[in-house]
Design a protein around this motif. Structure first.
Motif, PDB file in Angstrom:
ATOM      1  N   SER A  80      -6.702 -11.327   1.022  1.00  0.00           N
ATOM      2  CA  SER A  80      -7.690 -11.544  -0.036  1.00  0.00           C
ATOM      3  C   SER A  80      -7.685 -10.422  -1.065  1.00  0.00           C
ATOM      4  CB  SER A  80      -9.089 -11.658   0.570  1.00  0.00           C
ATOM      5  OG  SER A  80      -9.413 -10.468   1.276  1.00  0.00           O
ATOM      6  N   GLY A  81      -7.101  -9.269  -0.696  1.00  0.00           N
ATOM      7  CA  GLY A  81      -7.083  -8.132  -1.614  1.00  0.00           C
ATOM      8  C   GLY A  81      -6.088  -8.277  -2.743  1.00  0.00           C
ATOM      9  N   ALA A  82      -5.164  -9.228  -2.623  1.00  0.00           N
ATOM     10  CA  ALA A  82      -4.142  -9.442  -3.641  1.00  0.00           C
ATOM     11  C   ALA A  82      -3.479  -8.130  -4.040  1.00  0.00           C
ATOM     12  CB  ALA A  82      -4.747 -10.113  -4.874  1.00  0.00           C
ATOM     13  N   VAL A  83      -2.988  -7.410  -3.040  1.00  0.00           N
ATOM     14  CA  VAL A  83      -2.463  -6.073  -3.314  1.00  0.00           C
ATOM     15  C   VAL A  83      -0.967  -6.053  -3.585  1.00  0.00           C
ATOM     16  CG1 VAL A  83      -4.219  -4.930  -1.963  1.00  0.00           C
ATOM     17  CG2 VAL A  83      -2.119  -5.681  -0.855  1.00  0.00           C
ATOM     18  N   ALA A  84      -0.269  -7.083  -3.260  1.00  0.00           N
ATOM     19  CA  ALA A  84       1.185  -7.039  -3.452  1.00  0.00           C
ATOM     20  C   ALA A  84       1.551  -7.595  -4.826  1.00  0.00           C
ATOM     21  CB  ALA A  84       1.869  -7.883  -2.387  1.00  0.00           C
ATOM     22  N   PRO A  85       2.455  -6.911  -5.555  1.00  0.00           N
ATOM     23  CA  PRO A  85       3.091  -5.655  -5.184  1.00  0.00           C
ATOM     24  C   PRO A  85       2.437  -4.437  -5.810  1.00  0.00           C
ATOM     25  CG  PRO A  85       4.280  -6.648  -6.984  1.00  0.00           C
ATOM     26  CD  PRO A  85       3.119  -7.545  -6.690  1.00  0.00           C
ATOM     27  N   LYS A  86       1.317  -4.563  -6.523  1.00  0.00           N
ATOM     28  CA  LYS A  86       0.771  -3.456  -7.302  1.00  0.00           C
ATOM     29  C   LYS A  86       0.385  -2.255  -6.452  1.00  0.00           C
ATOM     30  CE  LYS A  86      -1.029  -6.046 -11.231  1.00  0.00           C
ATOM     31  NZ  LYS A  86      -2.216  -6.320 -12.059  1.00  0.00           N
ATOM     32  N   SER A  87      -0.092  -2.488  -5.252  1.00  0.00           N
ATOM     33  CA  SER A  87      -0.662  -1.396  -4.477  1.00  0.00           C
ATOM     34  C   SER A  87       0.373  -0.556  -3.741  1.00  0.00           C
ATOM     35  CB  SER A  87      -1.663  -1.935  -3.465  1.00  0.00           C
ATOM     36  OG  SER A  87      -2.721  -2.556  -4.131  1.00  0.00           O
ATOM     37  N   LEU A  88       1.643  -0.942  -3.770  1.00  0.00           N
ATOM     38  CA  LEU A  88       2.638  -0.147  -3.082  1.00  0.00           C
ATOM     39  C   LEU A  88       2.770   1.194  -3.790  1.00  0.00           C
ATOM     40  CD1 LEU A  88       4.612  -0.334  -0.720  1.00  0.00           C
ATOM     41  CD2 LEU A  88       6.388  -0.824  -2.390  1.00  0.00           C
ATOM     42  N   PRO A  89       2.429   2.298  -3.142  1.00  0.00           N
ATOM     43  CA  PRO A  89       2.268   3.559  -3.851  1.00  0.00           C
ATOM     44  C   PRO A  89       3.552   4.328  -4.101  1.00  0.00           C
ATOM     45  CG  PRO A  89       1.678   3.815  -1.564  1.00  0.00           C
ATOM     46  CD  PRO A  89       2.026   2.365  -1.749  1.00  0.00           C
ATOM     47  N   MET A  90       4.620   4.089  -3.362  1.00  0.00           N
ATOM     48  CA  MET A  90       5.852   4.846  -3.520  1.00  0.00           C
ATOM     49  C   MET A  90       5.595   6.347  -3.355  1.00  0.00           C
ATOM     50  SD  MET A  90       7.872   2.378  -4.070  1.00  0.00           S
ATOM     51  CE  MET A  90       7.899   0.713  -4.691  1.00  0.00           C
ATOM     52  N   ALA A  91       4.767   6.715  -2.405  1.00  0.00           N
ATOM     53  CA  ALA A  91       4.413   8.115  -2.197  1.00  0.00           C
ATOM     54  C   ALA A  91       5.560   8.861  -1.528  1.00  0.00           C
ATOM     55  CB  ALA A  91       3.163   8.205  -1.339  1.00  0.00           C
ATOM     56  N   PRO A  92       5.617  10.202  -1.691  1.00  0.00           N
ATOM     57  CA  PRO A  92       6.714  10.982  -1.102  1.00  0.00           C
ATOM     58  C   PRO A  92       6.875  10.791   0.393  1.00  0.00           C
ATOM     59  CG  PRO A  92       5.481  12.303  -2.671  1.00  0.00           C
ATOM     60  CD  PRO A  92       4.738  11.019  -2.539  1.00  0.00           C
ATOM     61  N   ARG A  93       5.763  10.657   1.122  1.00  0.00           N
ATOM     62  CA  ARG A  93       5.887  10.576   2.578  1.00  0.00           C
ATOM     63  C   ARG A  93       6.479   9.254   3.041  1.00  0.00           C
ATOM     64  NH1 ARG A  93       1.039   8.790   5.667  1.00  0.00           N
ATOM     65  NH2 ARG A  93      -0.475   7.842   4.254  1.00  0.00           N
ATOM     66  N   THR A  94       6.621   8.289   2.121  1.00  0.00           N
ATOM     67  CA  THR A  94       7.254   7.023   2.485  1.00  0.00           C
ATOM     68  C   THR A  94       8.677   6.937   1.983  1.00  0.00           C
ATOM     69  OG1 THR A  94       6.545   5.864   0.488  1.00  0.00           O
ATOM     70  CG2 THR A  94       5.021   5.878   2.348  1.00  0.00           C
ATOM     71  N   CYS A  95       9.184   8.008   1.338  1.00  0.00           N
ATOM     72  CA  CYS A  95      10.490   7.925   0.683  1.00  0.00           C
ATOM     73  C   CYS A  95      11.612   7.611   1.658  1.00  0.00           C
ATOM     74  CB  CYS A  95      10.792   9.224  -0.060  1.00  0.00           C
ATOM     75  SG  CYS A  95       9.879   9.371  -1.605  1.00  0.00           S
ATOM     76  N   ILE A  96      11.625   8.316   2.821  1.00  0.00           N
ATOM     77  CA  ILE A  96      12.704   8.088   3.774  1.00  0.00           C
ATOM     78  C   ILE A  96      12.647   6.662   4.299  1.00  0.00           C
ATOM     79  CG2 ILE A  96      13.641   8.778   6.007  1.00  0.00           C
ATOM     80  CD1 ILE A  96      12.689  11.600   5.441  1.00  0.00           C
ATOM     81  N   LEU A  97      11.446   6.222   4.611  1.00  0.00           N
ATOM     82  CA  LEU A  97      11.266   4.863   5.092  1.00  0.00           C
ATOM     83  C   LEU A  97      11.713   3.856   4.041  1.00  0.00           C
ATOM     84  CD1 LEU A  97      10.199   2.679   6.966  1.00  0.00           C
ATOM     85  CD2 LEU A  97       7.914   3.105   6.053  1.00  0.00           C
ATOM     86  N   LEU A  98      11.312   4.073   2.779  1.00  0.00           N
ATOM     87  CA  LEU A  98      11.672   3.147   1.721  1.00  0.00           C
ATOM     88  C   LEU A  98      13.179   3.096   1.540  1.00  0.00           C
ATOM     89  CD1 LEU A  98       8.924   3.850  -0.952  1.00  0.00           C
ATOM     90  CD2 LEU A  98       9.094   1.930   0.621  1.00  0.00           C
ATOM     91  N   PHE A  99      13.828   4.233   1.655  1.00  0.00           N
ATOM     92  CA  PHE A  99      15.279   4.244   1.532  1.00  0.00           C
ATOM     93  C   PHE A  99      15.912   3.364   2.600  1.00  0.00           C
ATOM     94  CE2 PHE A  99      19.397   5.978   2.789  1.00  0.00           C
ATOM     95  CZ  PHE A  99      20.078   5.916   1.579  1.00  0.00           C
ATOM     96  N   GLN A 100      15.421   3.468   3.831  1.00  0.00           N
ATOM     97  CA  GLN A 100      15.942   2.638   4.910  1.00  0.00           C
ATOM     98  C   GLN A 100      15.679   1.161   4.645  1.00  0.00           C
ATOM     99  OE1 GLN A 100      13.789   4.367   8.125  1.00  0.00           O
ATOM    100  NE2 GLN A 100      15.311   5.968   8.537  1.00  0.00           N
ATOM    101  N   VAL A 101      14.505   0.875   4.099  1.00  0.00           N
ATOM    102  CA  VAL A 101      14.151  -0.511   3.813  1.00  0.00           C
ATOM    103  C   VAL A 101      15.059  -1.099   2.747  1.00  0.00           C
ATOM    104  CG1 VAL A 101      12.358  -1.989   2.859  1.00  0.00           C
ATOM    105  CG2 VAL A 101      11.773  -0.279   4.555  1.00  0.00           C
ATOM    106  N   TRP A 102      15.250  -0.347   1.662  1.00  0.00           N
ATOM    107  CA  TRP A 102      16.128  -0.838   0.597  1.00  0.00           C
ATOM    108  C   TRP A 102      17.542  -1.074   1.129  1.00  0.00           C
ATOM    109  CZ3 TRP A 102      14.312  -3.068  -3.379  1.00  0.00           C
ATOM    110  CH2 TRP A 102      13.180  -2.613  -4.039  1.00  0.00           C
ATOM    111  N   GLN A 103      18.019  -0.145   1.957  1.00  0.00           N
ATOM    112  CA  GLN A 103      19.367  -0.284   2.499  1.00  0.00           C
ATOM    113  C   GLN A 103      19.471  -1.533   3.362  1.00  0.00           C
ATOM    114  OE1 GLN A 103      21.743   1.725   1.531  1.00  0.00           O
ATOM    115  NE2 GLN A 103      23.353   0.768   2.742  1.00  0.00           N
ATOM    116  N   PHE A 104      18.447  -1.788   4.164  1.00  0.00           N
ATOM    117  CA  PHE A 104      18.459  -2.974   5.009  1.00  0.00           C
ATOM    118  C   PHE A 104      18.337  -4.241   4.172  1.00  0.00           C
ATOM    119  CE2 PHE A 104      16.544  -5.935   8.146  1.00  0.00           C
ATOM    120  CZ  PHE A 104      17.574  -5.907   9.066  1.00  0.00           C
ATOM    121  N   ARG A 105      17.562  -4.159   3.100  1.00  0.00           N
ATOM    122  CA  ARG A 105      17.442  -5.314   2.214  1.00  0.00           C
ATOM    123  C   ARG A 105      18.801  -5.681   1.631  1.00  0.00           C
ATOM    124  NH1 ARG A 105      13.651  -8.202  -0.499  1.00  0.00           N
ATOM    125  NH2 ARG A 105      14.300  -9.104  -2.475  1.00  0.00           N
ATOM    126  N   ARG A 106      19.574  -4.672   1.232  1.00  0.00           N
ATOM    127  CA  ARG A 106      20.896  -4.953   0.667  1.00  0.00           C
ATOM    128  C   ARG A 106      21.807  -5.621   1.696  1.00  0.00           C
ATOM    129  NH1 ARG A 106      19.498  -0.366  -2.486  1.00  0.00           N
ATOM    130  NH2 ARG A 106      20.114   1.190  -0.916  1.00  0.00           N
TER     131      ARG A 106
END
Length: 376
Positions: A80-106
């Protein structure tokens, strides 16, 4: 991490140590898997095998769960919060995780042979909301490289949209330069630079109001220089120099206090100062600025460079400098020394620099100016 309904992610989840937050990895991954839905979940099942976690966990706990949507900073966000994708913060502490996610997405995109034009649209939504996140741009470059020249026009148009909101977005300019060099599209690039500079230099009242005159122009002139020197359709700097000098001179006459076109003018004669000295338009634009007694620091700086490289000034230019000397209370003997002394007065913030320049004036420049005055 567990959803609010109490369902706990299985401990057998691959890719994560026992102590790590397993569900956030999984759920954040699914945010990025985005619009391909069930097709990608089936792809994950085929990659990880039919046993254990596979299809059941992804489809039932995430895709079909009406209570939750996406992971935001390690927590589950209600649908109900309708947060995707605006609320994804791209904060530094998620950088390593995000890198892994992008790699897996590819990996999944390649495995499923997904239409990458749709992927460009999806990444575009994220880039417009997080336009300075380098991982998004890295992924977009990967997608564009896969599509090849079919993506050229779309990528150029996309970066233009980014520039309309942030004209100095480094990531967008870097991406655009890569597109030009890797995929082509040079044909209209000089005209595009011209349009951007026209908006900034010749119609920049908004910049004046913000006391930022030239800050954007400096960046845009760098881009223009890149196009002139790298474009395979323009013939290189030698072929473009004459028209670019004319352009820079017009920009100077429009806003002589803007340092950017002065620096661009010098750059056009890089490693060829003798051509700078021999081009009559250079001394002419300096004279025009000095005669009108407008902001003269950049003009005097250019005159100083000309004199130090053997330029023999006209009597009209000497008279214009002498007038400035009278206004500034300068009485040095040599013309080159007088120029340096005037600069110390009109540009007090850099007075020590101009004093140093005066001490470094080549002997031939001092002798030349003194000799001409003695002859007169």
């Amino acid at each position: 991490m567990a959803p609010r309904s109490g369902a706990v992610a299985p401990k057998s989840l691959p890719m994560a140590p026992r102590s790590s937050a397993v569900a956030p990895n999984v759920l954040l991954l699914f945010f990025f898997l985005g619009r391909h839905g069930a097709q990608i979940s089936a792809g994950i099942a085929s990659l990880w095998g039919p046993q254990g976690l596979g299809y059941d966990f992804w489809a039932e706990k995430i895709l079909k769960n009406p209570d939750f949507n996406v992971l935001v900073m390690g927590t589950m966000a209600p649908r109900s919060g309708a947060v995707a994708p605006k609320s994804l913060p791209m904060a530094p502490r998620t950088c390593i995780l995000l890198f892994q996610v992008w790699q897996f997405r590819r990996l999944i995109l390649e495995t499923l042979h997904v239409d990458l034009h749709d992927e460009l649209d999806f990444v575009g939504e994220l880039a417009r909301l997080n336009s300075k996140n380098y991982q998004i741009w890295h992924h977009r470059r990967w997608v564009a490289e896969k599509l090849g020249t079919n993506a050229t026009s779309k990528e150029l148009e996309f970066t233009e949209k980014i520039f309309s909101e942030d004209a100095k977005n480094y990531h967008a300019w870097s991406h655009r330069q890569w597109v030009l060099q890797a995929l082509g599209g040079w044909e209209d690039e000089l005209a595009y630079c011209y349009k951007l500079l026209q908006d900034d230099i010749f119609n920049n009242s908004a910049w004046n109001q913000r006391n930022q005159i030239g800050s954007l122009a400096a960046f845009l002139f760098i881009i223009r220089y890149f196009v002139v020197t790298r474009s395979p359709v323009l013939g290189g700097l030698e072929a473009m120099r004459d028209s670019e000098v004319a352009y820079a001179v017009n920009a100077i006459l429009a806003k002589p206090e803007n340092e950017s076109p002065w620096r661009y003018l010098r750059g056009l004669f890089k490693d060829d100062m003798q051509s700078l000295v021999n081009d009559p338009r250079i001394a002419s634009v300096c004279l025009d600025v000095l005669l009108n007694k407008r902001d003269c620091v950049h003009a005097l700086n250019m005159v100083l460079d000309l004199l130090c490289h053997g330029y023999e000034p006209s009597k009209t230019l000497e008279n214009a400098i002498d007038t400035l000397c009278l206004d500034s209370g300068v009485s040095d003997s040599g013309l080159t020394d007088r120029v340096c002394s005037v600069l110390q007065v009109v540009d007090p913030m850099r007075a020590n620099y101009w004093k140093w320049r005066k001490s470094m004036v080549p002997v031939r420049a001092v002798q030349g100016s003194n000799g001409k005055e003695s002859a007169g």
